[in-house]
Design an enzyme around this catalytic site. Structure first.
Site, mmCIF file in Angstrom:
data_model
loop_
_atom_site.group_PDB
_atom_site.id
_atom_site.type_symbol
_atom_site.label_atom_id
_atom_site.label_comp_id
_atom_site.label_asym_id
_atom_site.label_seq_id
_atom_site.Cartn_x
_atom_site.Cartn_y
_atom_site.Cartn_z
ATOM 1 N N GLU A 178 6.221 -25.663 45.464
ATOM 2 C CA GLU A 178 6.216 -25.537 44.009
ATOM 3 C C GLU A 178 6.116 -26.918 43.360
ATOM 4 O O GLU A 178 6.263 -27.943 44.010
ATOM 5 C CB GLU A 178 7.501 -24.851 43.513
ATOM 6 N N ASN B 99 8.681 -19.712 33.995
ATOM 7 C CA ASN B 99 7.543 -20.309 34.688
ATOM 8 C C ASN B 99 6.466 -20.715 33.681
ATOM 9 O O ASN B 99 6.612 -20.539 32.473
ATOM 10 C CB ASN B 99 6.947 -19.316 35.695
ATOM 11 N N ASP C 15 2.659 -17.200 37.660
ATOM 12 C CA ASP C 15 3.606 -18.194 38.161
ATOM 13 C C ASP C 15 3.316 -19.519 37.446
ATOM 14 O O ASP C 15 3.136 -19.551 36.244
ATOM 15 C CB ASP C 15 3.474 -18.290 39.688
#
Length: 303
Positions: A22, A151, A210
């Site tokens: 991430e 997100n 996301d």
């Protein structure tokens, strides 16, 4: 012509997979990509030119990282905001977590152009108790709330719009943004996507939004988790392009390379079925692909 109709080649930038990669951030001076592996509690740095990969071990899960003006990395962890010095590995606290860390942790976050850090949370119980915080002058302030999984943070090139999403709700929002004060207007729906039906196959499911990044034309690139694709949305929220990926779970794109025309994409492999991982050996790896429109450089946090 959409990217899906244009020849492009997606390859791994490195072959060591993360469990849940991430928060990729391109460091222009180092020509390197920093990112995190959340469950493994690591910050990583990849030099794409050489393939060299280095990692720093942490004591709690990192949700995101940001480059600090003057050097170093800010790391938003479950147990607070920290400063990591990659040169010597030192790790010092900047601020405590503004939430119950037994129930929530930091997730996606980025600095704005004025050097304030915006970072959201994820609720472990998957309840709409997560929110969005702004960090400036050593303190966190709550700026929005009422979601499950924060997100998709990004700004329009003119800094007049802030994007934010709730992955669990399959929705992306936008706020009018006052760059001078850091104030937000009313939250509006920017784009939404169908949730997966109980009997729906993954192959027919488009995924949920996301992490994201914005290019110089103001278009919003979003990773569709479990949808095996990236989408490029216009400033009005229409899907302009779809990029199919070789892995099921992309997590976040960012622009890098000397001309900011290389799109780096972190991905995940944790909790995926064994047969899927066997068919998708690049799951968890950072992918990269050349694109026509460059992105915006990473903003720096001022502490």
């Amino acid at each position: 012509m959409s990217i899906s109709e244009t020849p492009y080649s997606i390859e791994p930038a490195g072959l060591q997979p993360a469990s849940l990669g991430e928060s990729p951030v391109w460091h222009a001076a180092e020509q390197a990509l920093y990112y995190v592996d959340i469950p493994e509690r690591q910050v990583l740095r990849l030099h794409p030119a050489s393939g060299e990969l280095r990692h720093w071990q942490l004591d709690s899960e990192p949700g995101c990282i940001a480059l600090i003006e003057g050097g170093g990395l800010a790391v938003a962890q479950r147990n607070g905001l920290w400063c990591l010095n990659p040169e010597d590995g030192s790790h010092r606290p900047l601020a405590p977590a503004p939430f119950d860390s037994g129930r929530q942790r930091f997730n996606d976050g980025k600095p704005d152009a004025q050097g304030r850090l915006w970072v959201g949370t994820i609720d472990d119980a998957r309840q709409p108790a997560a929110g969005l915080y702004r960090y400036a002058q050593g303190q966190f302030q709550s700026m929005a709330e009422g979601i499950v999984t924060s997100n998709g943070l990004a700004w329009s090139p003119d800094q007049r719009t802030l994007y934010w999403s709730d992955t669990k709700a399959h929705e992306i929002y936008r706020f009018s943004f006052d760059a001078t004060s850091g104030g937000l207007g009313e939250r509006q729906l920017f784009a939404s996507f169908p949730a997966r039906a109980p009997d729906q196959s993954l192959e027919s499911y488009g995924g949920r939004p996301d992490g994201a990044a914005v290019d110089v034309e103001g278009c919003y690139w979003v990773a569709m988790f479990e949808g095996q694709r990236l989408l490029r949305l216009s400033p009005q929220g229409q899907v302009l392009q779809e990029m199919r990926l070789p892995v099921r779970c992309p997590t976040m794109p960012c622009f890098g390379g000397p001309d900011l025309r290389t799109l780096y994409i972190t991905t995940a492999r944790e909790k995926r079925p064994a047969e899927e991982l066997a068919a998708q050996p690049w799951a968890g790896c950072v992918l990269h692909v050349r694109v026509e429109v460059p992105g915006l450089p990473a903003n720096l946090l001022r502490i």
